[in-house]
Write a protein that holds these residues in place. Structure first.
Motif, PDB file in Angstrom:
ATOM      1  N   ARG A  67       0.837  -1.194   0.000  1.00  0.00           N
ATOM      2  CA  ARG A  67       0.000   0.000   0.000  1.00  0.00           C
ATOM      3  C   ARG A  67       0.873   1.246   0.000  1.00  0.00           C
ATOM      4  N   ASP A  68       0.633   2.155  -0.946  1.00  0.00           N
ATOM      5  CA  ASP A  68       1.277   3.465  -0.935  1.00  0.00           C
ATOM      6  C   ASP A  68       0.585   4.300   0.133  1.00  0.00           C
ATOM      7  N   HIS A  69       1.294   4.576   1.219  1.00  0.00           N
ATOM      8  CA  HIS A  69       0.655   5.238   2.357  1.00  0.00           C
ATOM      9  C   HIS A  69       0.302   6.694   2.057  1.00  0.00           C
ATOM     10  N   ALA A  70       0.933   7.253   1.054  1.00  0.00           N
ATOM     11  CA  ALA A  70       0.617   8.636   0.700  1.00  0.00           C
ATOM     12  C   ALA A  70      -0.685   8.735  -0.083  1.00  0.00           C
ATOM     13  N   THR A  71      -0.893   7.800  -1.017  1.00  0.00           N
ATOM     14  CA  THR A  71      -2.068   7.856  -1.897  1.00  0.00           C
ATOM     15  C   THR A  71      -3.132   6.828  -1.555  1.00  0.00           C
ATOM     16  N   GLY A  72      -2.745   5.773  -0.827  1.00  0.00           N
ATOM     17  CA  GLY A  72      -3.675   4.693  -0.531  1.00  0.00           C
ATOM     18  C   GLY A  72      -3.780   3.661  -1.628  1.00  0.00           C
TER      19      GLY A  72
END
Length: 402
Positions: free
Chosen positions: A244-249
């Protein structure tokens, strides 16, 4: 799809719920695709949902997955083969084969600096490696604040989805520079025992861990796609791994089948988290355990060995501080968890198995004569099971029809 007659006490209508639930997780974007298998009394139900990669080919029953920590019970079984041959003994020190672990020093307290130590009360044994009580492992305190946590990270053993990639001798040299966090036998600490156990097996057997597993477990059980890497001819069946890209979700690629960590044989065959496998391959291993060490005409282990592996090996004091991973209803056998209480639909005393941090789950239930396997390739975001795991296991147990 059902691949055997309805003789195992599974409801066809209720298994239909499983397909709907799992398809919803894929449709909502939680995972790109998955393979789920439930086996009970000879009946096997398999679901394939989604795609092998975002925008890629449809998921297939024989798609290959990184099973990460589901490697641990396989490594434990390999060690028990050597115990049955009297080449290893559970309570003997491992110093002869792992001199890097001889004459250990132990932290005076978990908060101590790494140089503030006392001598180990005794040597580390094979039993300690199998039960994760050797005194080294993941310290479940986050954010990290103890000096031993920093020292382990500096040595290349930080917890997380990137595993050690040192040659075995270098791995052991690095472990040999660290003090033990606890006295041998005192406390359950996750993961490190299986990494070291793989090195021990290879040294005792006089061959690589991969070759030993292939000759003694995979080939006899017909596990043709289980290994420490995926060769080019099988790569089109190898699922892409996402985090999961924590910045974009959004989901982003963590490990690519073509040029990722499993594209070539590894420098370290990680007995803790290094295997790839398929649903049917791992089900063969699981059924061998459920059958008391035998699958068809092939006997891998004796029934007493399997019973030992899959029984609770920890006292309450050993589990102190393990709540993050074991919670209140799990304990530990040899390389796998053992359920000790009932607090959910699928939490049945005697049930055993383990999950993998790259999005896989396996458990077998001797009382129900049932095995479940869920394979996704979405990194877990937390120690607690993600919703797709919970819903899979709920769906499997609600389908029991007797």
């Amino acid at each position: 799809m059902l691949t055997a007659c309805e003789s195992g006490g599974l409801s066809r209508a209720r298994l239909g719920r499983m397909q709907e639930v799992l398809a919803r997780h894929v449709a909502e974007g939680g995972v790109p695709g998955l393979v789920a298998l439930v086996s009970r009394r000879g009946e096997i139900h398999v679901e394939t949902v989604g795609r092998i990669a975002a925008g890629g080919a449809p998921m297939q029953r024989d798609s290959i997955f990184r099973i990460s920590s589901m490697t641990k019970p396989v490594t434990a079984a390999a060690a028990m083969i050597l115990v049955e041959e009297c080449r290893l003994r559970l309570n003997d020190p491992v110093d002869r084969w792992l001199p890097e672990l001889a004459d250990r020093k132990v932290l005076r307290a978990i908060e101590s600096d790494v140089g503030d130590t006392v001598p180990a009360a005794r040597a580390i044994t094979l039993r300690d490696l199998l039960t994760f009580r050797l005194g080294l492992g993941m310290i479940p305190v986050f954010p990290q604040r103890y000096p031993i946590q920093m020292a382990m990270a500096d040595a290349g053993f930080a917890p997380g989805p990137v595993f050690p990639s040192f040659p075995p001798d270098e791995l052991m040299r690095r472990y040999g520079t660290l003090p033990l966090a606890y006295q041998p036998g005192e406390r359950w600490l996750y993961n490190t025992g299986s990494e070291i156990l793989g090195v021990l097996i290879a040294r005792v057997a006089g061959t690589s861990l991969a070759r030993f597993m292939q000759e003694r477990i995979f080939a006899p059980l017909g596990m043709k796609d289980t290994a420490f890497h995926v060769p080019p001819l099988k790569r089109e069946r190898f699922a892409t791994c996402y985090g999961r890209d924590h910045a974009t979700g959004a989901l982003k690629v963590f490990d690519d089948p073509v040029d990722g960590n499993y594209a070539t044989p590894p420098v370290f065959e990680n007995g803790s988290a290094g295997l790839v496998s398929t649903a049917d391959d791992f089900n063969a291993f699981a059924q061998m355990l459920l059958n008391g060490g035998r699958l068809g005409t092939e006997r891998i282990l004796s029934r007493p060995s399997v019973e030992l592996m899959t029984s609770d090996q920890l006292a309450p004091a050993h589990r102190q501080g393990s709540e993050l991973l074991l919670g209140g209803a799990l304990s530990w056998g040899f390389g796998l968890s053992v359920c000790t209480g009932r607090n959910d639909l699928c939490q049945v005393p005697g049930r055993y198995g383990w999950d993998g941090g790259y999005g896989t789950s396996w458990h077998s239930d001797p009382r129900e004569e049932m095995t479940g396997i869920l394979l996704t390739q979405r990194l877990l975001d937390a120690p607690q099971p993600p919703p797709v795991f919970t819903d899979f296991w709920t769906s499997a147990y609600q389908a029991i029809d007797d």
